[in-house]
Design an enzyme around this catalytic site. Sequence first.
Site, PDB file in Angstrom:
ATOM      1  N   LYS A   1     -55.357 -91.173  46.328  1.00  0.00           N
ATOM      2  CA  LYS A   1     -54.838 -90.823  47.648  1.00  0.00           C
ATOM      3  C   LYS A   1     -54.141 -89.463  47.652  1.00  0.00           C
ATOM      4  O   LYS A   1     -54.020 -88.835  48.700  1.00  0.00           O
ATOM      5  CB  LYS A   1     -53.937 -91.930  48.169  1.00  0.00           C
TER       6      LYS A   1
HETATM    7  C1  LIG Z   1     -56.543 -97.048  48.656  1.00  0.00           C
HETATM    8  C2  LIG Z   1     -57.158 -97.457  47.355  1.00  0.00           C
HETATM    9  C3  LIG Z   1     -58.484 -97.959  47.279  1.00  0.00           C
HETATM   10  C4  LIG Z   1     -59.335 -98.209  48.505  1.00  0.00           C
HETATM   11  O1  LIG Z   1     -59.722 -97.047  49.165  1.00  0.00           O
HETATM   12  P1  LIG Z   1     -60.341 -97.127  50.653  1.00  0.00           P
HETATM   13  O2  LIG Z   1     -60.488 -95.726  51.085  1.00  0.00           O
HETATM   14  O3  LIG Z   1     -59.317 -97.884  51.478  1.00  0.00           O
HETATM   15  O4  LIG Z   1     -61.617 -97.859  50.572  1.00  0.00           O
HETATM   16  C5  LIG Z   1     -58.995 -98.244  46.017  1.00  0.00           C
HETATM   17  N1  LIG Z   1     -58.266 -98.078  44.901  1.00  0.00           N
HETATM   18  C6  LIG Z   1     -57.004 -97.613  44.924  1.00  0.00           C
HETATM   19  C7  LIG Z   1     -56.241 -97.472  43.659  1.00  0.00           C
HETATM   20  C8  LIG Z   1     -56.390 -97.275  46.154  1.00  0.00           C
HETATM   21  O5  LIG Z   1     -55.123 -96.831  46.166  1.00  0.00           O
END
Ligand SMILES: *Cc1c(COP(=O)(O)O)cnc(C)c1O
Length: 469
Positions: free
Chosen positions: A112
């Site tokens: 993120k």
């Molecule tokens: C947010 C997240 C996901 C999922 O991502 P999306 O874009 O919501 O599909 C997967 N793994 C981790 C570690 C995350 O923080």
Amino acid sequence: MRYISTRGQAPALNFEDVLLAGLATDGGLYVPENLPRFTQEEIASWAGLPYHELALRVMRPFVTGSIPDADFKKILEETYGVFSHSAVAPLRQLNGNEWVLELFHGPTLAFKDFALQLLGRLLDYVLEKRSERVVIVGATSGDTGSAAIEGCKHCENVDIFILHPHNRVSEVQRRQMTTIFGENIHNIAIEGNFDDCQEMVKASFADQSFLKGTRLVAVNSINWARIMAQIVYYFHAALQLGGPARSVSFSVPTGNFGDIFAGYLARNMGLPINQLIVATNRNDILHRFMSGNQYVKETLHATLSPSMDIMVSSNFERLLFDLHGRNGAAIAGLMDTFKQGGGFSVEQERWTEARKLFDSLAVDDAQTCETIAEVFAQTGELLDPHTAIGVKAARECRRSLDIPMVILGTAHPVKFPEAVEKAGIGKALELPAHLSDLFERDERCTVLPNDLKAVQAFVSQHGNRGKPL
Ligand SMILES: *Cc1c(COP(=O)(O)O)cnc(C)c1O
């Protein structure tokens, strides 16, 4: 570049406005009106570029008309300069023609950061230009909150309030939020669960009078700029592996469908992608759609991969929009059906179209731990539970051994010690250098009752760099 709503009834916006908008006024999500498309020669000419330079080439068309090249270049250099690995998103080989794309070298150790480090800087740039300030109110069950706070901590024009459920996030995750200090940073622990937090954020978007005219901005994964930033690393990985002359496949640990949707866009922009695998945990609404054309809400299960614990996938609407020939009225109808009855199927030929590119697998906690143990035994690499789900799905669903398979490594294992322990791996997990004193740092956080009025009063008391709005 103009952006339109997936439900067809909201006004088109430019990049700046889409950055500041949350949902469209018709309840839809914004998507580019026309997706840029690159030629194979153009993509090939980007081989060997540093990450921020590649990011400039890939994202430039999306911000045209809002941010001049020279400014965008500077923002991107700063954004990806904070990552601790010089390759920003390095590839690590696990097996024959099988790779993990490590997306956890940012400040909060999850992918993120790629989007939220950029989002904070873009917001500040646009707001400075407009002489405006905004307030962010977001809810988190873990990764989003810390990444958003890290992304906004230097913003002059943004005050950020992150709600998390009191005593219900892991200690690493809580400390990654509460140990960052700044007069514009506010952690609120709500005496309730994650849904209570999310409801309060929704209610605050619906009635913003407590903000006295200050604009409220969304940082959840429906924000277009987050999707945009995630497109870049698909190009980056493919270029390392012989693309675009050679096609590449990806397996993506998926919750809200944001990350994998970025991969779908990369393909539509000209990157040869052979297969996209939707890897879910027990919360498998997307797997049920991909495998059986059923998009039906079920109860929420707590798993060892909490960042994918969702009941509905908010960004899936963006794919549905394309599958329905970009017919906004059709999407508004489907979403209405979903809201009323909890589920729908799409016409057979639309589902078949999706299945040309997408495969899927749901992986439970036991299989997640088995995969962590298996990969550790094979390679000495320690996977986080989300990434392990991606590896398991890649190994089950892979269509061709000749095409490189890239699994998105979405988090560093140190963030999820419970899964690693359950996998029976005795190795002690160490925090990276920049977080090594995390457990000794002071924390700052306000505990509030599960009460909307109390939260809104707090925001309006502190929303102007700690002072009242
Ligand atoms: C947010 C997240 C996901 C999922 O991502 P999306 O874009 O919501 O599909 C997967 N793994 C981790 C570690 C995350 O923080």
